[in-house]
Write a protein that holds these residues in place. Structure first.
Motif, mmCIF file in Angstrom:
data_model
loop_
_atom_site.group_PDB
_atom_site.id
_atom_site.type_symbol
_atom_site.label_atom_id
_atom_site.label_comp_id
_atom_site.label_asym_id
_atom_site.label_seq_id
_atom_site.Cartn_x
_atom_site.Cartn_y
_atom_site.Cartn_z
ATOM 1 N N SER A 42 0.837 -1.212 0.000
ATOM 2 C CA SER A 42 0.000 0.000 0.000
ATOM 3 C C SER A 42 0.866 1.253 0.000
ATOM 4 O O SER A 42 2.049 1.221 0.376
ATOM 5 C CB SER A 42 -0.904 0.025 1.252
ATOM 6 O OG SER A 42 -0.116 0.320 2.393
ATOM 7 N N GLY A 43 0.221 2.364 -0.360
ATOM 8 C CA GLY A 43 0.918 3.637 -0.344
ATOM 9 C C GLY A 43 1.296 4.044 1.069
ATOM 10 O O GLY A 43 2.370 4.615 1.299
ATOM 11 N N THR A 44 0.416 3.765 2.019
ATOM 12 C CA THR A 44 0.712 4.112 3.405
ATOM 13 C C THR A 44 1.957 3.368 3.878
ATOM 14 O O THR A 44 2.858 3.967 4.498
ATOM 15 C CB THR A 44 -0.497 3.771 4.307
ATOM 16 O OG1 THR A 44 -1.623 4.506 3.841
ATOM 17 C CG2 THR A 44 -0.228 4.108 5.755
ATOM 18 N N ASN A 47 5.026 4.917 2.229
ATOM 19 C CA ASN A 47 5.420 6.170 2.885
ATOM 20 C C ASN A 47 6.113 5.888 4.206
ATOM 21 O O ASN A 47 7.141 6.484 4.536
ATOM 22 C CB ASN A 47 4.181 7.042 3.153
ATOM 23 C CG ASN A 47 3.809 7.918 1.973
ATOM 24 O OD1 ASN A 47 4.610 8.150 1.076
ATOM 25 N ND2 ASN A 47 2.577 8.408 1.972
ATOM 26 N N HIS A 68 -0.865 13.748 3.529
ATOM 27 C CA HIS A 68 -1.331 12.407 3.890
ATOM 28 C C HIS A 68 -0.514 11.842 5.045
ATOM 29 O O HIS A 68 -1.063 11.245 5.977
ATOM 30 C CB HIS A 68 -1.267 11.485 2.665
ATOM 31 C CG HIS A 68 -2.125 10.276 2.783
ATOM 32 N ND1 HIS A 68 -1.704 9.119 3.409
ATOM 33 C CD2 HIS A 68 -3.402 10.042 2.399
ATOM 34 C CE1 HIS A 68 -2.689 8.222 3.371
ATOM 35 N NE2 HIS A 68 -3.727 8.760 2.764
ATOM 36 N N GLU A 73 -2.426 8.837 8.191
ATOM 37 C CA GLU A 73 -1.674 7.588 8.355
ATOM 38 C C GLU A 73 -1.623 7.176 9.821
ATOM 39 O O GLU A 73 -0.651 6.582 10.290
ATOM 40 C CB GLU A 73 -0.287 7.705 7.678
ATOM 41 C CG GLU A 73 -0.484 7.936 6.176
ATOM 42 C CD GLU A 73 0.738 7.850 5.285
ATOM 43 O OE1 GLU A 73 1.828 7.501 5.763
ATOM 44 O OE2 GLU A 73 0.572 8.145 4.082
ATOM 45 N N GLU A 120 4.250 16.254 -1.399
ATOM 46 C CA GLU A 120 3.133 15.463 -1.952
ATOM 47 C C GLU A 120 2.808 15.991 -3.349
ATOM 48 O O GLU A 120 2.607 17.188 -3.520
ATOM 49 C CB GLU A 120 1.922 15.621 -1.018
ATOM 50 C CG GLU A 120 0.837 14.592 -1.234
ATOM 51 C CD GLU A 120 -0.291 14.768 -0.195
ATOM 52 O OE1 GLU A 120 -0.077 14.439 0.989
ATOM 53 O OE2 GLU A 120 -1.371 15.238 -0.598
ATOM 54 N N MET A 124 -3.170 16.657 -2.374
ATOM 55 C CA MET A 124 -4.610 16.424 -2.200
ATOM 56 C C MET A 124 -5.317 17.637 -1.617
ATOM 57 O O MET A 124 -6.411 17.987 -2.043
ATOM 58 C CB MET A 124 -4.858 15.201 -1.326
ATOM 59 C CG MET A 124 -6.328 14.846 -1.241
ATOM 60 S SD MET A 124 -6.624 13.184 -0.680
ATOM 61 C CE MET A 124 -5.918 13.225 0.954
ATOM 62 N N ASP A 157 5.760 11.934 -1.586
ATOM 63 C CA ASP A 157 4.562 11.106 -1.623
ATOM 64 C C ASP A 157 3.908 11.378 -2.971
ATOM 65 O O ASP A 157 3.160 12.338 -3.141
ATOM 66 C CB ASP A 157 3.630 11.491 -0.455
ATOM 67 C CG ASP A 157 2.288 10.766 -0.514
ATOM 68 O OD1 ASP A 157 1.973 10.174 -1.559
ATOM 69 O OD2 ASP A 157 1.548 10.807 0.492
ATOM 70 N N ALA A 159 1.708 9.481 -4.488
ATOM 71 C CA ALA A 159 0.595 8.539 -4.651
ATOM 72 C C ALA A 159 -0.074 8.781 -6.006
ATOM 73 O O ALA A 159 -0.411 7.839 -6.718
ATOM 74 C CB ALA A 159 -0.415 8.711 -3.514
ATOM 75 N N ARG A 160 -0.233 10.069 -6.353
ATOM 76 C CA ARG A 160 -0.842 10.428 -7.646
ATOM 77 C C ARG A 160 0.170 11.153 -8.542
ATOM 78 O O ARG A 160 -0.204 12.020 -9.323
ATOM 79 C CB ARG A 160 -2.092 11.291 -7.417
ATOM 80 C CG ARG A 160 -3.194 10.545 -6.706
ATOM 81 C CD ARG A 160 -4.462 11.357 -6.539
ATOM 82 N NE ARG A 160 -5.406 10.641 -5.689
ATOM 83 C CZ ARG A 160 -5.362 10.602 -4.363
ATOM 84 N NH1 ARG A 160 -4.432 11.280 -3.714
ATOM 85 N NH2 ARG A 160 -6.240 9.893 -3.671
ATOM 86 N N MET A 183 7.377 7.629 -3.740
ATOM 87 C CA MET A 183 6.436 6.507 -3.752
ATOM 88 C C MET A 183 5.267 6.837 -4.682
ATOM 89 O O MET A 183 4.899 7.991 -4.853
ATOM 90 C CB MET A 183 5.969 6.181 -2.334
ATOM 91 C CG MET A 183 4.693 6.833 -1.880
ATOM 92 S SD MET A 183 3.249 5.917 -2.457
ATOM 93 C CE MET A 183 1.977 6.693 -1.459
ATOM 94 N N SER A 185 1.296 5.123 -5.807
ATOM 95 C CA SER A 185 0.272 4.081 -5.661
ATOM 96 C C SER A 185 -0.070 3.516 -7.037
ATOM 97 O O SER A 185 -0.268 4.273 -7.988
ATOM 98 C CB SER A 185 -1.005 4.673 -5.065
ATOM 99 O OG SER A 185 -0.788 5.067 -3.733
ATOM 100 N N SER A 187 -2.732 1.561 -7.192
ATOM 101 C CA SER A 187 -4.158 1.226 -7.045
ATOM 102 C C SER A 187 -5.059 2.463 -7.051
ATOM 103 O O SER A 187 -6.227 2.376 -6.693
ATOM 104 C CB SER A 187 -4.365 0.463 -5.738
ATOM 105 O OG SER A 187 -3.902 1.244 -4.652
ATOM 106 N N LYS A 188 -4.498 3.624 -7.440
ATOM 107 C CA LYS A 188 -5.373 4.809 -7.555
ATOM 108 C C LYS A 188 -5.666 5.003 -9.050
ATOM 109 O O LYS A 188 -6.226 4.110 -9.664
ATOM 110 C CB LYS A 188 -4.710 6.008 -6.891
ATOM 111 C CG LYS A 188 -4.430 5.756 -5.408
ATOM 112 C CD LYS A 188 -4.132 7.013 -4.665
ATOM 113 C CE LYS A 188 -3.709 6.737 -3.232
ATOM 114 N NZ LYS A 188 -4.720 5.990 -2.448
HETATM 115 C C1 LIG Z 1 -1.553 11.589 -1.077
HETATM 116 C C2 LIG Z 1 -1.715 10.170 -0.615
HETATM 117 N N1 LIG Z 1 -0.645 9.521 -0.129
HETATM 118 C C3 LIG Z 1 -0.715 8.256 0.303
HETATM 119 C C4 LIG Z 1 -1.894 7.549 0.236
HETATM 120 C C5 LIG Z 1 -1.933 6.156 0.784
HETATM 121 O O1 LIG Z 1 -2.194 5.178 -0.156
HETATM 122 P P1 LIG Z 1 -2.893 3.787 0.266
HETATM 123 O O2 LIG Z 1 -4.344 4.054 0.331
HETATM 124 O O3 LIG Z 1 -2.502 2.868 -0.843
HETATM 125 O O4 LIG Z 1 -2.320 3.374 1.571
HETATM 126 C C6 LIG Z 1 -3.041 8.182 -0.245
HETATM 127 C C7 LIG Z 1 -4.332 7.455 -0.260
HETATM 128 O O5 LIG Z 1 -5.395 7.999 -0.402
HETATM 129 C C8 LIG Z 1 -2.945 9.520 -0.686
HETATM 130 O O6 LIG Z 1 -4.029 10.188 -1.133
#
Ligand SMILES: Cc1ncc(COP(=O)(O)O)c(C=O)c1O
Length: 332
Positions: A42-44, A47, A68, A73, A120, A124, A157, A159-160, A183, A185, A187-188
């Protein structure tokens, strides 16, 4: 993607390696221009492995207050690594380099060591303005220069990050060059079922590998998931532009109604934040009403909702949202 998963060559990644995981790790490392990469669940976790790899207990990291790693987290920086977090406010994700320098601590036995800057991309946000902002590359490069001059490591981070790459037309490796580790993700927006990638230099990865093992995030016949990730990296990047166009359409659908502000002219990627300022309506009430119409959303704050577009939604879904909003809001 399912075909890629079924066809994936498998091994045992915890023993002598899974060939599909290795291919994915090499492909991601190339994409972000780093020495190597790790596949994680996972992204979490990615991170947190990065935070742990860069710091030691008693250190401090700096991040934007809604990041995030700060908000979402479960307090992991403190709980897992004994790391203190110092936050800066930058609602558009653009941390001010001068402010960063002002909060750095002197090298002193009395103070925590400020070790890490967490960025990030896309950013977000906290729901008070447009979400999914793309921090301009020139800003990131300037910030990275200042952070590095003061001896900080930088974790991105991303993720996106794929959304930012497509939205800005800037190569992933150029964004990632503003950080030591990055890092992303799978899965997004990329649409894989599971997984995240973490890339960085060899010494960092050796420590990260140890932490991934400690967190139980090292997976055995993981090629079945890595196959999906490889397919996503190879085939689902360019189409993110469709998600961004759809996000603008979602925002416009909300802005047709008084008291719903969705920052339609500021949407840069795939996140839409909706400020609920309509008398008698709260994010909770609107969430429930939309759910009864089959439209799912997430309350982001006491005043806002978050919508995210991705490869499983399309223009017919926005039309459905428009019809749902018209029905719901006609009642009050
Ligand atoms: C900016 C950001 N970082 C990290 C994550 C964590 O990813 P994951 O849901 O795969 O743990 C998210 C998830 O929404 C995110 O929006």
């Amino acid at each position: 993607m399912l075909d890629a998963m079924l066809a994936a060559e498998l091994g045992d990644d915890v023993l002598d390696g899974d060939p599909t995981v290795r291919r994915l790790e090499a492909a991601y490392a190339r994409w972000v221009g780093k020495e190597g990469a790790l596949f994680l669940p996972s992204g979490t976790m990615a991170n947190q492995v990065a935070l742990g790899a860069w710091t030691r207990p008693g250190d401090e990291l700096v991040a934007e207050r809604s990041a995030h790693v700060v908000q979402w987290e479960a307090g992991a920086a403190a709980a897992l690594h004994g790391v203190q977090v110092q936050t800066l406010a930058a609602p558009d994700g653009r941390l001010d380099p001068d402010e960063l320098v002002r909060i750095l601590r002197p090298a002193s036995i009395h103070c925590p060591r400020t070790r890490l800057l967490c960025l990030e991309q896309s950013f977000m946000g906290d729901g008070s303005g447009p979400g999914g902002r793309v921090v301009p590359i020139a800003h990131l490069e300037g910030l990275a220069r200042v952070a590095r001059a003061h001896g900080l490591a930088i974790h991105l981070d991303g993720a996106r990050l794929p959304n930012a790459v497509v939205a800005a037309g800037v190569p992933a490796a150029r964004f990632a060059a503003c950080a030591d580790s990055v890092m992303t993700s799978l899965s997004k927006g990329l649409g894989a079922p599971v997984g995240a990638m973490l890339a960085g230099p060899a010494e960092f990865l050796a420590r990260a590998r140890e932490l991934r093992k400690r967190f139980g995030g090292w997976m055995r016949q993981a090629g079945v998931l890595a196959g999906a990730g490889l397919h996503a990296l190879e085939h689902h990047l360019a189409r993110l532009a469709d998600d961004h166009a759809l996000a603008r359409a979602v925002a416009v659908a909300f802005e047709r109604h008084a008291g719903l502000r969705a920052f339609a002219d500021q949407i840069e990627s795939n996140i839409v934040m909706v400020q609920v300022e309509r008398p008698g309506w709260t994010p909770e009430r609107l969430t429930k009403a939309l759910a009864s119409e089959g439209v799912l959303t997430l309350p982001m704050s006491a005043t806002s909702l978050r919508f995210v577009t991705h490869l499983d939604v399309g223009p017919p879904d926005v039309e459905r949202l428009e019809r749902a909003l018209a029905r719901i809001l006609a009642t009050g």
